[in-house]
Write an enzyme that holds these catalytic residues in place. Sequence first.
Site, PDB file in Angstrom:
ATOM      1  N   ASP A  10      47.299  55.652  -1.455  1.00  8.19           N
ATOM      2  CA  ASP A  10      47.901  54.574  -0.415  1.00  8.19           C
ATOM      3  C   ASP A  10      45.975  53.992   0.598  1.00  8.19           C
ATOM      4  OD1 ASP A  10      50.640  54.014   0.949  1.00  8.19           O
ATOM      5  OD2 ASP A  10      48.945  53.978   2.712  1.00  8.19           O
ATOM      6  N   ASN A  11      46.491  52.867  -0.438  1.00  9.31           N
ATOM      7  CA  ASN A  11      45.236  51.649   0.722  1.00  9.31           C
ATOM      8  C   ASN A  11      44.240  52.563   0.731  1.00  9.31           C
ATOM      9  OD1 ASN A  11      47.471  49.917   0.887  1.00  9.31           O
ATOM     10  ND2 ASN A  11      47.623  50.883   3.262  1.00  9.31           N
TER      11      ASN A  11
ATOM     12  N   ASP B 104      54.107  53.371  14.194  1.00 15.04           N
ATOM     13  CA  ASP B 104      54.289  55.176  14.115  1.00 15.04           C
ATOM     14  C   ASP B 104      53.052  55.898  13.073  1.00 15.04           C
ATOM     15  OD1 ASP B 104      54.405  52.978  11.483  1.00 15.04           O
ATOM     16  OD2 ASP B 104      55.962  54.207  11.176  1.00 15.04           O
TER      17      ASP B 104
ATOM     18  N   ARG C 226      60.233  53.711  13.168  1.00 14.42           N
ATOM     19  CA  ARG C 226      60.775  52.424  12.230  1.00 14.42           C
ATOM     20  C   ARG C 226      62.659  52.550  11.964  1.00 14.42           C
ATOM     21  NH1 ARG C 226      57.216  49.596  14.914  1.00 14.42           N
ATOM     22  NH2 ARG C 226      57.493  47.396  13.462  1.00 14.42           N
TER      23      ARG C 226
ATOM     24  N   LYS D  73      62.331  52.095   1.908  1.00 14.93           N
ATOM     25  CA  LYS D  73      60.816  52.821   3.496  1.00 14.93           C
ATOM     26  C   LYS D  73      61.930  52.925   3.901  1.00 14.93           C
ATOM     27  CE  LYS D  73      58.704  49.492   3.108  1.00 14.93           C
ATOM     28  NZ  LYS D  73      57.408  48.392   3.495  1.00 14.93           N
ATOM     29  N   TYR D  74      62.629  52.554   4.872  1.00 12.47           N
ATOM     30  CA  TYR D  74      63.218  52.803   5.832  1.00 12.47           C
ATOM     31  C   TYR D  74      64.292  53.186   5.954  1.00 12.47           C
ATOM     32  CZ  TYR D  74      59.459  49.693   7.151  1.00 12.47           C
ATOM     33  OH  TYR D  74      58.093  49.314   6.986  1.00 12.47           O
TER      34      TYR D  74
ATOM     35  N   GLU E  63      45.485  52.543  -5.622  1.00  7.91           N
ATOM     36  CA  GLU E  63      47.021  51.631  -4.639  1.00  7.91           C
ATOM     37  C   GLU E  63      46.010  50.698  -3.446  1.00  7.91           C
ATOM     38  OE1 GLU E  63      49.789  49.790  -1.919  1.00  7.91           O
ATOM     39  OE2 GLU E  63      48.578  51.472  -1.116  1.00  7.91           O
TER      40      GLU E  63
END
Length: 658
Positions: free
Chosen positions: A388-389, A352, A257, A530-531, A417
């Site tokens: 994460d998740n 990704d 990304r 984040k990117y 999270e």
Amino acid sequence: MSNSLTRWSTPPKKVIAIHRVYPELDCGCFAIQRVLGESIQVEADIFAHGHDRLFCRLLWRHEKESLWHSTSMEDIGNDRWRGTFLVEQLGKYWYTIEAWVDRWGSWLAGTQRRLPTDPDWAIVWEWGAWELAQFLERAQPEDRRQLEELREILLSEKISQEEKISRAQDPILHKITLRYPDPVCITRYCRELPVQVDPKRALFSTWYELFPRSASRVPGQHGTLRDCEARLEYVARLGFDVLYLPPIHPIGRTARRGKNNQPTAAPEDPGSPWAIGDETGGHTAIHPQLGTLDDFRQLVRRARQLGIEIAMDLAFHCSPDHPYVRQHPEWFVRLPSGQIRYAENPPKKYPDIYPFNFEGEGWQSLWEELKRVVLFWVEQGVRTFRVDNPHTKPFAFWEWLLSEVKQLHPDVIFLSEAFTRPKVMYQLAKLGFSQSYTYFTWRNTKEELTCYFEELFHTDVAEFFRPNLWPNTPDILHEYLQKGGPPAFAIRLILAATLSASYGIYGPAFEVCEREPREPGSEEYRNSEKYEIRHWDWDTPTPIRDLIARINRIRREHPALQQNRLFRFHWTDNPAILAYSKWTADGKDRILVVVNLNPFHVQSGFVEVPIESWGLPASGYLVEDILAGIPYHWEGNRGFVILDPSKTQAHILWVRGP
């Protein structure tokens, strides 16, 4: 009817009912959660037919112990009993309840209801002697001697009624009889209930999130783990004890990304750290530009010297370039075309990222590998993980993994999270997550905050769900912060840090009050870290940095703010003013927080002060605003406040007393 009695070879002894045990999660399927040194108060309805007195005791043991500890329970009225025990080891405890008829206590109660002139008094002494004889059969020699002596006194015709009554009522002798109940007459609760005991930081912790690649002091230069180490003293000065690092692993190139989550990346774009893995390695590797495993170990060591734990990110998915994709194709879901399915959360798409197939043919080897990943980082010194998740992975996986890791390393904690449906969030906590993200970010009005935290702190949820409050994250920039400016950041900071014993901030962005969304109506940051690599000015003062340090110092100095159980909201006459208090069990530390929820306008009003329950005189008492260092003299059960959001967003009042 007669056939139903064949289950007893002899008449059944008195059966005692033990009901409504609290705390008990889902019939004992899940463990309540406590931290080291906490006490556990257990209650139950316990009763039997007739008028006999009962003796009830609470039993507990650590999972490594075979013998039970016990303590007597107190009758608190209406057949409700209460007992307490302390958890002094990490790991799992078990507790249950036993009860039996207190035969000597029942006999004593009967004698006290009789008059000394009762014509059947001799029968009373004979009955008492018979009761003592039952205990003699089971008593140890020293206890037997005292019981025999009392039995002889009761049967003697030379000793007065008054003397017999006095000797029979000796509390020491009563305690002796309670040691020797008839084993067949003991009723034990039908379940042994579990307790998971975590380190104290599972309850009280202060998190700071930092992207290592943005830690360089040189603009445009990729940060390293050594740059992170150089930031540790700064983080410690602000008062944080957990430094959370987003994934530090190699980042894939395929479908990388670009800035602001653009679908096409420029050659210099670093990609999302959550797109884990390339040809240099995966979940146990470190991004080459960040440094080496030795650098990471040094970071962990130096952080611990400063009282900081390094929290790792566990993101259990892969980039298309991860070695797992080539080595273990059975760990992924394939479309009918044969291609591996990438992650989606409609309308969002993540080409990704490849999610794992936790329930496919290769599930066993996948689960074992992910356990190996966790244990690898534990071996490097990590004791705190942000997951994460987790709600997108099977419950059974987390129940297994968390149990396996905690069996080996009970000092490890996991932060869930999961921003998802409430029951899913609660289930993950029951399965063993030590802390959880919450809906705090989206609870901004007085009514929303009151209803939500009443649920978290004053229902069964408090037994297993430890909230960790975040005003912002790299994924979430709420409209309240976007529009409210620095006063809004200050208000949300104070709420997060004082409502819950654990809170965190996405650090540099929060300090500088960054609030520009990617587009109107979005909760994504513009120029999201984040990117892309960001450069933060660590030296120039920010609108909120000093406040963060003061708040964290207050949290360390006041034990009342380090727990969530002793908490209540207070009446105010202004819907824009929220008031609540926390206090310690011994009453030595009492904190009353009063917050202006409106970041734009001055608010004033009266606040309830519970002077009766706090033992304060109506004639006057001292409260000190420890946020501003200003004392106030209040009278009666109401105090008046004026809060200007541009200057004073809240009072954190230490209630000192007369």
